[in-house]
Design a protein around this motif. Structure first.
Motif, PDB file in Angstrom:
ATOM      1  N   ARG A  87       7.522  -0.499   1.349  1.00 28.94           N
ATOM      2  CA  ARG A  87       8.113   0.024   2.570  1.00 28.94           C
ATOM      3  C   ARG A  87       8.289  -1.100   3.568  1.00 28.94           C
ATOM      4  O   ARG A  87       7.350  -1.861   3.827  1.00 28.94           O
ATOM      5  CB  ARG A  87       7.195   1.094   3.167  1.00 28.94           C
ATOM      6  N   THR A 101      -4.193  -1.652   6.291  1.00 26.25           N
ATOM      7  CA  THR A 101      -3.558  -2.610   7.197  1.00 26.25           C
ATOM      8  C   THR A 101      -4.317  -2.685   8.529  1.00 26.25           C
ATOM      9  O   THR A 101      -4.579  -3.776   9.047  1.00 26.25           O
ATOM     10  CB  THR A 101      -2.076  -2.216   7.410  1.00 26.25           C
ATOM     11  N   ASP A 141      -2.965  -7.835   2.173  1.00 26.36           N
ATOM     12  CA  ASP A 141      -2.743  -6.395   2.342  1.00 26.36           C
ATOM     13  C   ASP A 141      -1.951  -5.890   1.137  1.00 26.36           C
ATOM     14  O   ASP A 141      -1.000  -6.538   0.711  1.00 26.36           O
ATOM     15  CB  ASP A 141      -1.929  -6.168   3.625  1.00 26.36           C
ATOM     16  N   ASP A 175       2.724  -5.581   0.151  1.00 33.01           N
ATOM     17  CA  ASP A 175       3.153  -4.204   0.311  1.00 33.01           C
ATOM     18  C   ASP A 175       4.642  -4.185   0.588  1.00 33.01           C
ATOM     19  O   ASP A 175       5.081  -4.119   1.730  1.00 33.01           O
ATOM     20  CB  ASP A 175       2.393  -3.576   1.486  1.00 33.01           C
ATOM     21  N   GLN A 224       4.465  -3.592  10.194  1.00 28.18           N
ATOM     22  CA  GLN A 224       3.179  -3.253  10.820  1.00 28.18           C
ATOM     23  C   GLN A 224       2.257  -4.470  10.786  1.00 28.18           C
ATOM     24  O   GLN A 224       1.651  -4.845  11.787  1.00 28.18           O
ATOM     25  CB  GLN A 224       2.551  -2.084  10.047  1.00 28.18           C
TER      26      GLN A 224
HETATM   27 MG   LIG Z   1      -0.704  -0.485   4.929  1.00 33.19          MG
END
Ligand SMILES: [Mg+2]
Ligand SMILES: Nc1nc2c(ncn2[C@@H]2O[C@H](COP(=O)(O)OP(=O)(O)OP(=O)(O)O)[C@@H](O)[C@H]2O)c(=O)[nH]1
Length: 394
Positions: free
Chosen positions: A245, A218, A288, A242, A251
């Motif tokens: 999580r 990331t 990502d 992703d 993020q």
């Molecule tokens: Mg990551």
């Protein structure tokens, strides 16, 4: 002779004070770092102190001249003098960098044997004592093998390198010649790095970032996005695959917000086509992926499905420079389902030996690309510098 002390927050500021007061003829006797007095000094940055002297005659003349000139003109003159000195220092630095790069470029274009020949002639023109002075007592091949071992190069790679170096170096016994050939052989094995190749048919270039958990996917994607959006004015979009999580999506969204880049989140591999289609007006789509443990078969099957469905233009496999040789072999085995990909090494700042780069390059035959050198987004990323890695390995 007049001797005085001057302090400044750095050497430039202290020098400016010297020049303003004593003029360009002043001689620097000493420089040192000092702390401010009292408690304050403990918590603030040290100051630079310069002890400078000037011949009294020059000092007198200067004083006389000063009275004729208004104070600020004098100050400006000192500043200009200082700037001129700095510019000429920069000029000579640039010149030496330019000369170094040109020499390296000239070396790069020559074929192995030609380069070897030219090294021979170059070395022939050096005084004999020069060559002798850098020649270590041991056999150059033992030295090379030792350096490669210290850099944790796999034994198989060492064998191949030594064979190639021997072949190119012929019967040479010159340490300098053999080392020149060795460096060139390592450079050849590393190959030229390749960065993202943007499509030129008006469609967006889709790039997938894969790699073990926590390797820096990331962060690296954000660094690359910043380069392409801020410096190259490209239209970028993020896709986050992703979804394991919540924090991972957050993020990426944080980077997207800072860089003003749209993000979409996909929950199954099948959704990727649709997400790519939504961004058909973009130049670059960076995907990502979740840091999945390669030992979790189910998670890994999903990753394979994502790779197959996405039909990305480029895939970057990220590997941390700090990973052990055996862990690295294991990771490569799991990712061996990938056909075309580029190697991207992260956390180079955390290691002392760049051996993994050469080992993985040899094992996969895939091109090198970027290398990340710290946690700072967007600064801590570079295109792999093959010359400097070859030099540091040897
Ligand atoms: Mg990551
Ligand atoms: N020292 C150092 N740390 C880095 C570098 N690149 C990333 N990191 C740090 O490594 C940690 C993990 O980075 P991420 O970008 O979240 O890694 P990831 O691969 O996306 O992680 P997952 O999504 O959990 O698989 C963070 O603390 C980063 O700041 C680097 O080049 N050097």
């Amino acid at each position: 002779m007049r001797i005085r002390r001057y302090t400044g927050k750095d050497i430039q500021e202290a020098m400016l004070k010297v020049k303003m007061d004593l003029g360009g003829e002043a001689v620097i006797l000493n420089t040192r770092k000092i702390r401010r007095k009292g408690l304050k000094g403990l918590f603030s940055k040290p100051l630079t102190e310069i002890l400078a002297a000037v011949d009294d005659d020059i000092g007198q003349k200067r004083k006389a001249a000063e009275t004729e000139k208004p104070k600020n003109v004098n100050y400006e003159k000192a500043r200009i003098d200082l700037l001129e000195t700095r510019i000429s220092q920069m000029e000579s630095m640039l010149k030496s960098i330019y000369n170094n790069t040109r020499n390296k470029e000239e070396q790069k274009v020559t074929e192995p044997l030609e380069e070897f020949e030219s090294a021979k002639t170059e070395n022939a023109s050096l005084p004999l004592s020069n060559e002798n002075s850098v020649k270590p007592a041991e056999n150059p091949f033992s030295f090379i093998v030792k350096r490669l071992e210290e850099n944790e190069i796999e034994p198989e790679v060492i064998d191949v390198l030594v064979q190639n170096i021997k072949q190119y170096a012929g019967n040479s016994e010159s340490y300098n010649e053999i080392m020149t050939v060795a460096e060139k052989t390592v450079r050849d094995m590393l190959g030229q790095p390749q960065t993202i190749n943007l499509r030129d048919d008006g469609k967006p270039t889709v790039v997938l970032f894969l790699g073990p958990t926590g390797v820096g996917k990331t962060t690296t994607l954000a660094k690359i996005a910043a380069e392409y959006s801020l410096n190259q004015n490209k239209k970028i979009a993020f896709i986050s695959a992703d979804t394991y999580r919540i924090a991972a999506v957050e993020q990426l969204k944080t980077y997207a917000e800072i860089l003003n880049i749209p993000v979409s989140v996909i929950y199954t591999p099948q959704e990727i086509k649709e997400a790519i289609d939504c961004y058909r007006d973009m130049d670059l789509i960076l995907v990502d992926t979740a840091g999945r443990s390669h030992n979790d078969e189910l998670q890994f099957a999903e990753l394979k499905a994502l790779v197959n469905t996405a039909e990305a233009d480029e895939i970057y496999l990220l590997l941390s420079c700090g990973v052990s040789r055996s862990a690295c072999r294991d990771i490569l085995k799991h990712y061996s389902f990938l056909k075309d990909f580029k190697l991207l090494f992260t956390k180079f700042d955390e290691v002392h030996v760049p051996g993994i780069i050469l080992n993985v390059r040899y094992a996969t035959g895939k091109p090198l690309s970027y290398i990340t050198v710290g946690q700072s987004v967007p600064d801590d990323i570079e295109v792999v510098n093959v010359d400097s890695i070859a030099r540091s390995i040897l």
